[in-house]
Structure formats: C-alpha cells, structure tokens
Motif scaffolding. Structure first.
Motif, PDB file in Angstrom:
ATOM      1  N   ARG A  19      -1.156   8.177  -1.159  1.00  0.00           N
ATOM      2  CA  ARG A  19      -1.867   7.304  -2.311  1.00  0.00           C
ATOM      3  C   ARG A  19      -0.943   6.006  -2.386  1.00  0.00           C
ATOM      4  N   MET A  20       0.277   6.209  -2.254  1.00  0.00           N
ATOM      5  CA  MET A  20       1.162   5.091  -2.411  1.00  0.00           C
ATOM      6  C   MET A  20       1.039   4.043  -1.181  1.00  0.00           C
ATOM      7  N   SER A  21       0.883   4.685  -0.100  1.00  0.00           N
ATOM      8  CA  SER A  21       0.526   3.696   1.277  1.00  0.00           C
ATOM      9  C   SER A  21      -0.743   3.150   1.192  1.00  0.00           C
ATOM     10  N   ASP A  22      -1.755   4.004   0.624  1.00  0.00           N
ATOM     11  CA  ASP A  22      -3.133   3.318   0.556  1.00  0.00           C
ATOM     12  C   ASP A  22      -3.079   2.117  -0.577  1.00  0.00           C
ATOM     13  N   ASN A  23      -2.593   2.486  -1.824  1.00  0.00           N
ATOM     14  CA  ASN A  23      -2.702   1.561  -2.696  1.00  0.00           C
ATOM     15  C   ASN A  23      -1.975   0.390  -2.515  1.00  0.00           C
ATOM     16  N   SER A  24      -0.704   0.370  -1.716  1.00  0.00           N
ATOM     17  CA  SER A  24      -0.044  -0.733  -1.132  1.00  0.00           C
ATOM     18  C   SER A  24      -0.872  -1.500  -0.394  1.00  0.00           C
ATOM     19  N   ARG A  25      -1.775  -0.757   0.558  1.00  0.00           N
ATOM     20  CA  ARG A  25      -2.755  -1.620   1.507  1.00  0.00           C
ATOM     21  C   ARG A  25      -3.626  -2.185   0.642  1.00  0.00           C
ATOM     22  N   GLN A  26      -4.274  -1.635  -0.195  1.00  0.00           N
ATOM     23  CA  GLN A  26      -5.224  -2.269  -0.887  1.00  0.00           C
ATOM     24  C   GLN A  26      -4.793  -3.275  -1.811  1.00  0.00           C
ATOM     25  N   LEU A  27      -3.627  -3.443  -2.377  1.00  0.00           N
ATOM     26  CA  LEU A  27      -2.907  -4.338  -3.232  1.00  0.00           C
ATOM     27  C   LEU A  27      -2.894  -5.568  -2.204  1.00  0.00           C
ATOM     28  N   ARG A  28      -2.320  -5.388  -1.043  1.00  0.00           N
ATOM     29  CA  ARG A  28      -2.088  -6.374  -0.092  1.00  0.00           C
ATOM     30  C   ARG A  28      -3.363  -7.215   0.395  1.00  0.00           C
ATOM     31  N   ARG A  29      -4.435  -6.366   0.378  1.00  0.00           N
ATOM     32  CA  ARG A  29      -5.722  -6.971   0.662  1.00  0.00           C
ATOM     33  C   ARG A  29      -6.311  -7.874  -0.520  1.00  0.00           C
ATOM     34  N   LEU A  30      -6.171  -7.277  -1.565  1.00  0.00           N
ATOM     35  CA  LEU A  30      -6.594  -8.176  -2.707  1.00  0.00           C
ATOM     36  C   LEU A  30      -5.970  -9.150  -3.034  1.00  0.00           C
ATOM     37  N   PHE A  31      -4.546  -9.089  -2.747  1.00  0.00           N
ATOM     38  CA  PHE A  31      -3.595 -10.487  -3.063  1.00  0.00           C
ATOM     39  C   PHE A  31      -4.008 -11.459  -1.975  1.00  0.00           C
ATOM     40  N   ASP A  32      -4.272 -11.067  -0.863  1.00  0.00           N
ATOM     41  CA  ASP A  32      -4.830 -11.902   0.382  1.00  0.00           C
ATOM     42  C   ASP A  32      -5.992 -12.733  -0.073  1.00  0.00           C
ATOM     43  N   GLU A  33      -7.127 -11.774  -0.637  1.00  0.00           N
ATOM     44  CA  GLU A  33      -8.356 -12.274  -1.150  1.00  0.00           C
ATOM     45  C   GLU A  33      -7.990 -13.275  -2.209  1.00  0.00           C
ATOM     46  N   ARG A  34      -7.197 -12.942  -3.170  1.00  0.00           N
ATOM     47  CA  ARG A  34      -7.005 -14.002  -4.247  1.00  0.00           C
ATOM     48  C   ARG A  34      -6.459 -15.205  -3.994  1.00  0.00           C
ATOM     49  N   VAL A  35      -5.178 -15.064  -3.127  1.00  0.00           N
ATOM     50  CA  VAL A  35      -4.576 -16.330  -3.027  1.00  0.00           C
ATOM     51  C   VAL A  35      -5.358 -17.430  -1.968  1.00  0.00           C
ATOM     52  N   ARG A  36      -6.090 -16.893  -1.064  1.00  0.00           N
ATOM     53  CA  ARG A  36      -7.071 -17.445  -0.217  1.00  0.00           C
ATOM     54  C   ARG A  36      -7.897 -18.371  -1.114  1.00  0.00           C
TER      55      ARG A  36
END
Length: 147
Positions: A8-25
């Motif tokens: 869960r920690m790893s998966d949440n981290s991955r999802q957070l990175r993806r969401l961050f990438d999408e938002r800053v784009r």
C-alpha cells in the motif's frame, strides 16, 4: 499484514507521483522541473549536487535541466563561496509566479488526497509518516555502516 502495508505504501507513492505529474503538466512543467522549483524554494542556497541528490537524479541530468531552466529565466547559477567548482542554484523573480502556482497546485492535490480525514487523523498520519521516515533513515544508515 506487513507485506500489505508495504504494498500500500509503494502503490500510494506511485499513484501520488502520477497525480503530481498530471497536475503540474497543466502548468506547463514537467514533474522534474516542478520538483526542482519546489526544492529550490524549500532549500535556497544549496548547490546543484544537493538538489540532484534530493531529486534522486544524476548530476549531469540536473545540469542539463538547469541549463534549460536558466535559459527560460526561471533560475540562476551563482558561484559557491565554499567550493569554486560548485554552483548554487537560485530562483529568479520571473519564477516566483510559477512557484506560487505550483505550491497552490500541490496544496490542492493534498487536500484532494486527504479528503475525508479529520484534523486529528491528519495529525496522526503526519506523526506516523514522520516516525516511518526516521526508521527509514536509521535503516539506511545501518546498511551503510554494516554493508
């Protein structure tokens, strides 16, 4: 239970990175540029090596990224008074607007991901993540010392 927590920690981290990438784009930034701008804002006066280590990228990668961002007027390099080979990275007045927008984007992102958590739950989460972070630092030190 422990493997599930790790997943869960790893998966949440991955999802957070993806969401961050999408938002800053949406701001016209790559995730790496956004992370560097935030790092420069949080840790002013540090050299390129510090920021490369913090962002977990190779120094040459950071140098190339800084070249492009300097050309765009978002940062400037100054000589490090303690190491003539090193350069200190600084935000420019031009970058202040994008950094402010980036910070607002990150604040909204965290409001979205913490939606439904009470203030006490948020405090508890912050406390627990802090303790986990301390344990990670200690475990990494042990690996360095003991091989």
């Amino acid at each position: 239970m422990i493997p599930e927590i790790g997943f869960r920690m790893s998966d949440n981290s991955r999802q957070l990175r993806r969401l961050f990438d999408e938002r800053v784009r949406s701001l016209g930034l790559t995730a790496a540029q956004a992370r560097l701008l935030l790092s420069l804002d949080l840790f002013p006066g540090e050299n390129q090596g510090f920021h490369a280590d913090r962002l977990e990228i190779e120094p040459i990668t950071l140098t190339r990224m800084a070249d492009r961002m300097e050309e765009a007027g978002w940062l400037e390099r100054r000589s490090d008074p303690f190491d003539r080979r090193a350069r200190i990275l600084h935000l420019t007045a031009k970058s202040r607007d994008i950094v402010d927008r980036l910070q607002a984007t990150v604040e909204r992102l965290f409001e979205d991901i913490l939606h439904g958590l009470s203030a006490s739950e948020r405090d508890a989460l912050a406390h627990l993540l802090g303790r986990i972070g301390e344990n990670l630092v200690r475990a990494r030190e042990e690996v360095r010392v003991n091989g």
